[in-house]
Design an enzyme around this catalytic site. Structure first.
Site, PDB file in Angstrom:
ATOM      1  N   ARG A  59       0.842  -1.208   0.000  1.00  0.00           N
ATOM      2  CA  ARG A  59       0.000   0.000   0.000  1.00  0.00           C
ATOM      3  C   ARG A  59       0.870   1.249   0.000  1.00  0.00           C
ATOM      4  NH1 ARG A  59      -1.749   1.901   4.551  1.00  0.00           N
ATOM      5  NH2 ARG A  59      -2.275  -0.110   5.472  1.00  0.00           N
ATOM      6  N   TYR A 112     -11.747  19.702 -15.019  1.00  0.00           N
ATOM      7  CA  TYR A 112     -12.308  18.383 -15.297  1.00  0.00           C
ATOM      8  C   TYR A 112     -13.550  18.150 -14.412  1.00  0.00           C
ATOM      9  CZ  TYR A 112     -12.526  13.304 -15.507  1.00  0.00           C
ATOM     10  OH  TYR A 112     -12.949  12.021 -15.662  1.00  0.00           O
ATOM     11  N   ASP A 184      -3.076  20.785 -13.391  1.00  0.00           N
ATOM     12  CA  ASP A 184      -3.422  19.521 -14.040  1.00  0.00           C
ATOM     13  C   ASP A 184      -2.902  19.590 -15.475  1.00  0.00           C
ATOM     14  OD1 ASP A 184      -4.653  17.430 -15.435  1.00  0.00           O
ATOM     15  OD2 ASP A 184      -6.505  17.526 -14.272  1.00  0.00           O
ATOM     16  N   LYS A 209      -4.782   8.760 -19.312  1.00  0.00           N
ATOM     17  CA  LYS A 209      -4.939   9.360 -20.641  1.00  0.00           C
ATOM     18  C   LYS A 209      -3.643   9.194 -21.442  1.00  0.00           C
ATOM     19  CE  LYS A 209      -8.917  10.447 -18.927  1.00  0.00           C
ATOM     20  NZ  LYS A 209      -9.178  11.724 -18.282  1.00  0.00           N
TER      21      LYS A 209
HETATM   22  C1  LIG Z   1      -9.568  12.035 -17.038  1.00  0.00           C
HETATM   23  C2  LIG Z   1      -9.086  13.263 -16.366  1.00  0.00           C
HETATM   24  C3  LIG Z   1      -8.976  13.314 -14.970  1.00  0.00           C
HETATM   25  C4  LIG Z   1      -9.387  12.174 -14.075  1.00  0.00           C
HETATM   26  O1  LIG Z   1      -8.600  11.045 -14.284  1.00  0.00           O
HETATM   27  P1  LIG Z   1      -9.058   9.546 -13.906  1.00  0.00           P
HETATM   28  O2  LIG Z   1      -7.842   8.762 -14.161  1.00  0.00           O
HETATM   29  O3  LIG Z   1     -10.207   9.205 -14.810  1.00  0.00           O
HETATM   30  O4  LIG Z   1      -9.469   9.564 -12.480  1.00  0.00           O
HETATM   31  C5  LIG Z   1      -8.479  14.483 -14.413  1.00  0.00           C
HETATM   32  N1  LIG Z   1      -8.124  15.545 -15.171  1.00  0.00           N
HETATM   33  C6  LIG Z   1      -8.247  15.529 -16.518  1.00  0.00           C
HETATM   34  C7  LIG Z   1      -7.854  16.725 -17.307  1.00  0.00           C
HETATM   35  C8  LIG Z   1      -8.721  14.387 -17.161  1.00  0.00           C
HETATM   36  O5  LIG Z   1      -8.848  14.379 -18.496  1.00  0.00           O
END
Ligand SMILES: *Cc1c(COP(=O)(O)O)cnc(C)c1O
Length: 400
Positions: A59, A112, A184, A209
């Site tokens: 963990r 997001y 982000d 992504k």
């Molecule tokens: C998809 C996404 C998230 C969230 O990511 P997950 O892996 O689905 O939890 C956060 N920020 C952006 C810009 C995203 O495209």
């Protein structure tokens, strides 16, 4: 160590495992082991206390997961990095580590969807105040920062309208009030943009992504100064949103081709944005690489290239046009994802912003006939031809 038992129960547990494995494999092994064994109790204690490198319990840390963290750390040029089970875990763990009751967070309307829910629904529960500004009204954001805040949370480019925030300018303002600056960087990727070089304190990703790039593993990561990352890591270790070693392996494998994929996706998205800009059945194209983009100059200043995601609006208010158009695309998944090797399309009205009403989407500047397009690594000519046939036949059907 010599073990002499011939007992089948004992053998089935211990046979073949006389030594801890793996000194010579060239590819990162997926270490499923939950715990890590020590014959030397002093070493065990030192590792547990962080005085020596090593792993104790899955963990907390794991050798496969550490390789993933180290790759992203170096790609973002950060002192330290820690990982999470998803991008949302990276975002929520970071915010909840940094913010306390009575604190205030400044962010924008276009974050997001899940991040937006954290602001609107979960931070207030813990007595944390927040304000969501217009994403590209930098004067208003600066004014809110000047009112006092502990965290400035940015996302650039944004999803789905590809707005661009002036990271350097806003980070500087936030520093002047002692706030921590988070970006982000999911859509840009570290190939196109490094927020830490622009003054951010922390950069985070949904590794699900572009970093993984194959739409087959969830993950998240945050990079920044050693002390801050240690605090966020500690919260995650206790909160338990740990990246699985199997997912870490898939993300490592994906990361090996990150630059190749993103360079191709940058170039394809630019070509597609240019093609769509000229098309009579398209009323709007949102892509930071276009000279017509609202913040093109800022994008040029802070990004090395403009990314694989764009969005565009069909020249009609009728959602039926989107219903007709999307299924005609032969080379695209119609799915809620982006950043993969396959092209992916999604209308925010059924994807990223499905939970908003039509009116709320309009207020957020998201037209009903908007389509988000995440360019894959296919031949760009095939993708443009595919878009052309789908647009032309939809246009003809609607005007016929
Ligand atoms: C998809 C996404 C998230 C969230 O990511 P997950 O892996 O689905 O939890 C956060 N920020 C952006 C810009 C995203 O495209």
């Amino acid at each position: 160590m010599i073990r002499e038992s011939r007992n089948k129960a004992t053998l089935s547990v211990w046979a073949g495992e006389e030594k801890y494995l793996m000194d010579t494999v060239t590819q990162v092994p997926v270490v499923h082991s939950v715990s890590f064994g020590y014959d030397d109790l002093d070493k065990w204690r030192d590792v547990a206390l962080g005085k020596q490198p090593g792993h104790i319990y899955g963990r907390n840390t794991n050798p496969t997961v550490s390789v993933f963290e180290e790759k992203v750390r170096q790609l973002e040029g950060a002192e330290a990095a820690t990982s999470f089970s998803t991008g949302m875990a990276a975002i929520s763990n970071t915010l909840f580590t940094l913010l306390s009751p009575g604190d205030r967070c400044v962010s924008v309307k276009d974050t997001y969807g899940g991040t937006n829910v954290i602001f609107n629904k979960f931070l207030p529960k813990f007595g944390i105040d927040f304000v969501l500004c217009d994403t590209t009204d930098f004067d208003a954001i600066e004014a809110e920062i000047a009112n006092g805040c502990q965290v400035l949370y940015m996302e650039s480019p944004t999803n789905p309208t590809c707005k661009v925030m002036d990271i350097e300018r806003l980070a500087q303002k936030a520093k002047s009030v002692g706030a921590t600056v988070i970006v982000d960087n999911t859509l840009a990727t570290p190939i196109n943009q490094n927020p830490l070089e622009l003054g951010a304190d922390l950069v985070l990703h949904s590794a699900t992504k572009f970093l993984g790039g194959h739409a087959d593993a969830l993950g998240g990561v945050v990079c920044g100064p050693v002390d801050t990352i240690a605090n966020i890591y500690h919260f995650r270790e206790i909160n338990g949103a740990t990246l699985h070693p199997e997912a870490a392996y898939l993300l490592i494998r994906g990361l090996k081709t990150l630059a190749l994929r993103v360079e191709r996706q940058n170039s394809t998205a630019m070509q597609i944005a240019n093609f769509l800009s000229e098309h009579p059945f398209i009323s709007n194209v949102f892509y930071p690489g276009l000279k017509t983009h609202l913040n093109h100059e800022i994008a040029v200043k802070q990004m090395r290239n403009f990314g694989g995601v764009l969005s565009f609006q069909l020249a009609t208010d009728d959602f039926d046009a989107v219903r007709m158009f999307l299924p005609k695309l032969k080379y695209a998944h119609r799915a809620a994802n982006l950043g993969a090797v396959e092209t992916i399309v999604a209308p925010p009205a059924t994807g990223s912003h499905v939970e908003l009403t039509e009116q709320e989407r309009a207020l957020a500047g998201i037209p009903e006939t908007l389509v988000r397009y995440s360019a894959g690594i296919e031949d760009p000519k095939d993708l443009i031809e595919d878009l052309a046939q789908a647009l032309d036949t939809t246009h003809a059907a609607l005007s016929g």
